[in-house]
Design a protein around this motif. Structure first.
Motif, PDB file in Angstrom:
ATOM      1  N   LEU A   1      13.208   4.025  35.477  1.00  0.00           N
ATOM      2  CA  LEU A   1      12.963   3.922  36.909  1.00  0.00           C
ATOM      3  C   LEU A   1      13.933   2.958  37.573  1.00  0.00           C
ATOM      4  CD1 LEU A   1       9.077   3.696  36.745  1.00  0.00           C
ATOM      5  CD2 LEU A   1      10.387   5.654  37.564  1.00  0.00           C
ATOM      6  N   ASP A   2      14.243   3.237  38.815  1.00  0.00           N
ATOM      7  CA  ASP A   2      14.973   2.291  39.647  1.00  0.00           C
ATOM      8  C   ASP A   2      13.940   1.363  40.256  1.00  0.00           C
ATOM      9  OD1 ASP A   2      16.967   1.063  41.188  1.00  0.00           O
ATOM     10  OD2 ASP A   2      16.559   2.396  42.879  1.00  0.00           O
ATOM     11  N   ALA A   3      14.003   0.078  39.956  1.00  0.00           N
ATOM     12  CA  ALA A   3      12.947  -0.844  40.362  1.00  0.00           C
ATOM     13  C   ALA A   3      13.526  -2.188  40.785  1.00  0.00           C
ATOM     14  CB  ALA A   3      11.945  -1.038  39.227  1.00  0.00           C
ATOM     15  N   LYS A   4      12.795  -2.890  41.624  1.00  0.00           N
ATOM     16  CA  LYS A   4      13.180  -4.226  42.052  1.00  0.00           C
ATOM     17  C   LYS A   4      11.956  -4.986  42.535  1.00  0.00           C
ATOM     18  CE  LYS A   4      14.379  -3.054  46.873  1.00  0.00           C
ATOM     19  NZ  LYS A   4      15.445  -3.135  47.907  1.00  0.00           N
TER      20      LYS A   4
ATOM     21  N   GLY B   1       8.793  -9.418  33.764  1.00  0.00           N
ATOM     22  CA  GLY B   1       8.460  -8.587  32.618  1.00  0.00           C
ATOM     23  C   GLY B   1       8.002  -7.205  33.042  1.00  0.00           C
ATOM     24  N   ARG B   2       7.217  -7.140  34.104  1.00  0.00           N
ATOM     25  CA  ARG B   2       6.765  -5.851  34.627  1.00  0.00           C
ATOM     26  C   ARG B   2       7.951  -5.048  35.167  1.00  0.00           C
ATOM     27  NH1 ARG B   2       1.842  -8.968  37.709  1.00  0.00           N
ATOM     28  NH2 ARG B   2       0.200  -8.603  36.161  1.00  0.00           N
ATOM     29  N   LEU B   3       8.860  -5.736  35.860  1.00  0.00           N
ATOM     30  CA  LEU B   3      10.049  -5.074  36.391  1.00  0.00           C
ATOM     31  C   LEU B   3      10.891  -4.483  35.264  1.00  0.00           C
ATOM     32  CD1 LEU B   3      11.996  -4.551  38.838  1.00  0.00           C
ATOM     33  CD2 LEU B   3      13.049  -6.746  38.275  1.00  0.00           C
TER      34      LEU B   3
ATOM     35  N   LEU C   1       6.466  -5.383  44.088  1.00  0.00           N
ATOM     36  CA  LEU C   1       7.130  -4.622  43.035  1.00  0.00           C
ATOM     37  C   LEU C   1       7.361  -3.203  43.536  1.00  0.00           C
ATOM     38  CD1 LEU C   1       8.058  -4.744  40.037  1.00  0.00           C
ATOM     39  CD2 LEU C   1       5.736  -4.021  39.399  1.00  0.00           C
ATOM     40  N   LEU C   2       8.624  -2.788  43.589  1.00  0.00           N
ATOM     41  CA  LEU C   2       8.995  -1.465  44.079  1.00  0.00           C
ATOM     42  C   LEU C   2       9.630  -0.659  42.950  1.00  0.00           C
ATOM     43  CD1 LEU C   2      10.624  -2.678  47.400  1.00  0.00           C
ATOM     44  CD2 LEU C   2       8.601  -1.216  47.306  1.00  0.00           C
ATOM     45  N   ALA C   3       9.336   0.623  42.896  1.00  0.00           N
ATOM     46  CA  ALA C   3       9.933   1.479  41.875  1.00  0.00           C
ATOM     47  C   ALA C   3       9.988   2.905  42.385  1.00  0.00           C
ATOM     48  CB  ALA C   3       9.141   1.415  40.566  1.00  0.00           C
ATOM     49  N   ARG C   4      10.979   3.644  41.905  1.00  0.00           N
ATOM     50  CA  ARG C   4      11.127   5.050  42.248  1.00  0.00           C
ATOM     51  C   ARG C   4      11.813   5.753  41.099  1.00  0.00           C
ATOM     52  NH1 ARG C   4      15.961   4.374  46.795  1.00  0.00           N
ATOM     53  NH2 ARG C   4      17.509   3.488  45.361  1.00  0.00           N
TER      54      ARG C   4
END
Length: 464
Positions: A437-440, A427-429, A456-459
């Motif tokens: 955002l590009d996230a994974k 859900g956060r992703l 959790l990664l995001a850019r």
């Protein structure tokens, strides 16, 4: 002569309480009966413990306590800071239905683990079975292609070796491995580059570069700050902000301040109350947000803090904060998550899950860290269906949900807990992706190192 002890028997320890009793009582302050009257939380900080009865005080004693509360001076100092705004990142119970009305500053009662458990035990067996079916279906349909990404950058490896040899750094392998992998994933995701720090073959001085090209690092829930220590030493970060509400000894601050080219600022504040845009020294500076581990709702509070334009519910799409460079957050303690603070309530509601079912799912997550993690656990998608286990109980249905749960095998309990953790983080992703955002999500360390291994990664998408 033997010291007199409290007469309260501790069955789990098979002995009496070791504390000294109060004058005129057989029991210590922790086990003495409460005086009659209304007990209320401390208005300065309801979470801290200031009396023999925990975090509450008799109403008639409140005025006197407020004057001598040990956190009074800190609270007064914090309240005049421009970046302090009570509950600014808290969210609200009904933010998805208020069409932009922000009521996040109104206090909402925290749902304790005991309350979650009692609500779960109060479910009918058909309701419980339906919930398990939803969890199984959601995990199977949503939590796919989650990769292992255990990293050990060469520059970090050399830094660790040097630190162990010099004996200047506290060394616990499980923590060092997690810190290095978080840093390595930041680099692999394009959020850190070798040109921003030390050469990968040595731990020499950082290359010269324009100050505006180097992102600041904000470590949320920083604790002693050793994750930032590794990042600053190995990648030449020049601006560091450590956000932590508690005071710690043996912090990394002393070592970090020895670096004359590094600007360090520690913000002793709850993430819930931090207005990041009002931190003067951060204005106009690109930043990376990091955290290891951000317990429960702290992850959701951090997301709101980094993206203040999304605090209010709105159907309009806003551009991503131009200062935001990226984030790497190791989530943790999902059993402490609260519906009030959770960023993506709409995700659960659209999946047909209620607020009560969200709290049940958070309660299940504690089972994921109860198992034996001496070796890696099998992937949860390969576990036998929990729903099938429940159906095999047959006449056990008549004994209710509590009986079904108590009879569940440990490995199945752990698998259910892992599935629920993935759903919460998914859900956060989705929240990050919905906001451009590009996230994974990756598993950044094996379960044998830590079962809390979701990163959790995001850019910003313009970095692609």
């Amino acid at each position: 002569m033997r010291t007199k002890r409290c007469n309260f028997w501790l069955p789990n320890k098979n002995r009496f309480c070791a504390n000294c009793p109060l004058n005129g009582s057989l029991f210590c302050g922790n086990h003495n009966s409460r005086s009659e009257g209304q007990w209320i939380p401390c208005p300065i900080d309801p979470s801290h413990s200031f009396s023999t009865f925990g975090s509450s005080v008799l109403e008639q004693n409140l005025k006197g306590h407020v004057k001598r509360c040990p956190l009074l001076k800190q609270a007064q100092s914090l309240s005049v800071q421009p970046f302090y705004q009570k509950g600014i990142n808290a969210g609200s119970d009904g933010e998805e239905e208020t069409s932009g009305v922000d009521d996040s500053r109104w206090p909402v009662k925290t749902v304790s683990s005991e309350m979650k458990r009692n609500a779960l035990h109060g479910m009918s067996v058909p309701e419980f079975c339906k919930l398990i079916e939803k969890i199984e279906f959601l995990h199977e349909s949503l939590c796919k292609d989650i990769q292992d990404s255990v990293q050990m950058p060469e520059v970090c490896s050399l830094w660790i070796k040097r630190g162990v040899e010099d004996r200047k750094l506290p060394f616990q392998e499980k923590h060092i491995m997690q810190q290095a992998s978080i840093v390595g994933n930041l680099e692999n995701f394009g959020l850190l580059k070798n040109s921003h720090g030390r050469k990968p073959s040595e731990c020499g001085e950082p290359d010269e570069k324009k100050e505006e090209d180097v992102p600041a690092v904000i470590e949320f829930g920083a604790g002693r700050g050793y994750l930032t220590q590794m990042l600053a030493d190995c990648y030449g970060i020049q601006r560091v902000f450590l956000v932590e509400r508690k005071a710690y000894k043996l912090k990394a601050d002393r070592s970090l301040r020895q670096n004359e080219s590094l600007m360090l600022e520690r913000l002793r504040i709850d993430i819930e109350d931090l207005d990041l845009n009002a931190v003067k020294s951060l204005q106009g500076v690109p930043f990376l947000a990091i955290g290891k581990h951000l317990c429960g709702a702290a992850t959701d509070l951090t997301l709101r803090c980094c993206f203040p334009e999304y605090r209010k519910c709105s159907s309009e799409q806003h551009p991503v904060n131009t200062k935001f460079g990226g984030l790497a957050i190791a989530t943790c303690c999902h059993h402490l998550c609260q519906w009030t603070h959770y960023t993506n309530k709409r995700f659960f509601l659209d999946l047909g899950l209620t607020k009560e079912e969200f709290h049940a799912i958070t309660w299940f997550t504690s089972w994921a860290v109860d198992a034996n993690h001496d070796s890696d656990l099998p992937d949860t998608t390969n576990c036998i269906s929990h729903l099938q286990f429940i159906k095999e109980q047959g006449d056990g249905y008549a004994d209710g949900v509590e009986k079904i749960l108590s009879d569940m095998q440990a490995d199945r309990r752990a698998a259910l807990g892992f599935k629920c953790k993935w759903i919460i983080d998914m859900g956060r992703l989705m929240w990050l992706r919905e906001h451009g955002l590009d996230a994974k999500i990756v598993k950044f360390v094996p379960s044998s190192i830590s079962p809390e291994n979701h990163l959790l990664l995001a850019r910003s998408s313009n970095l692609l």
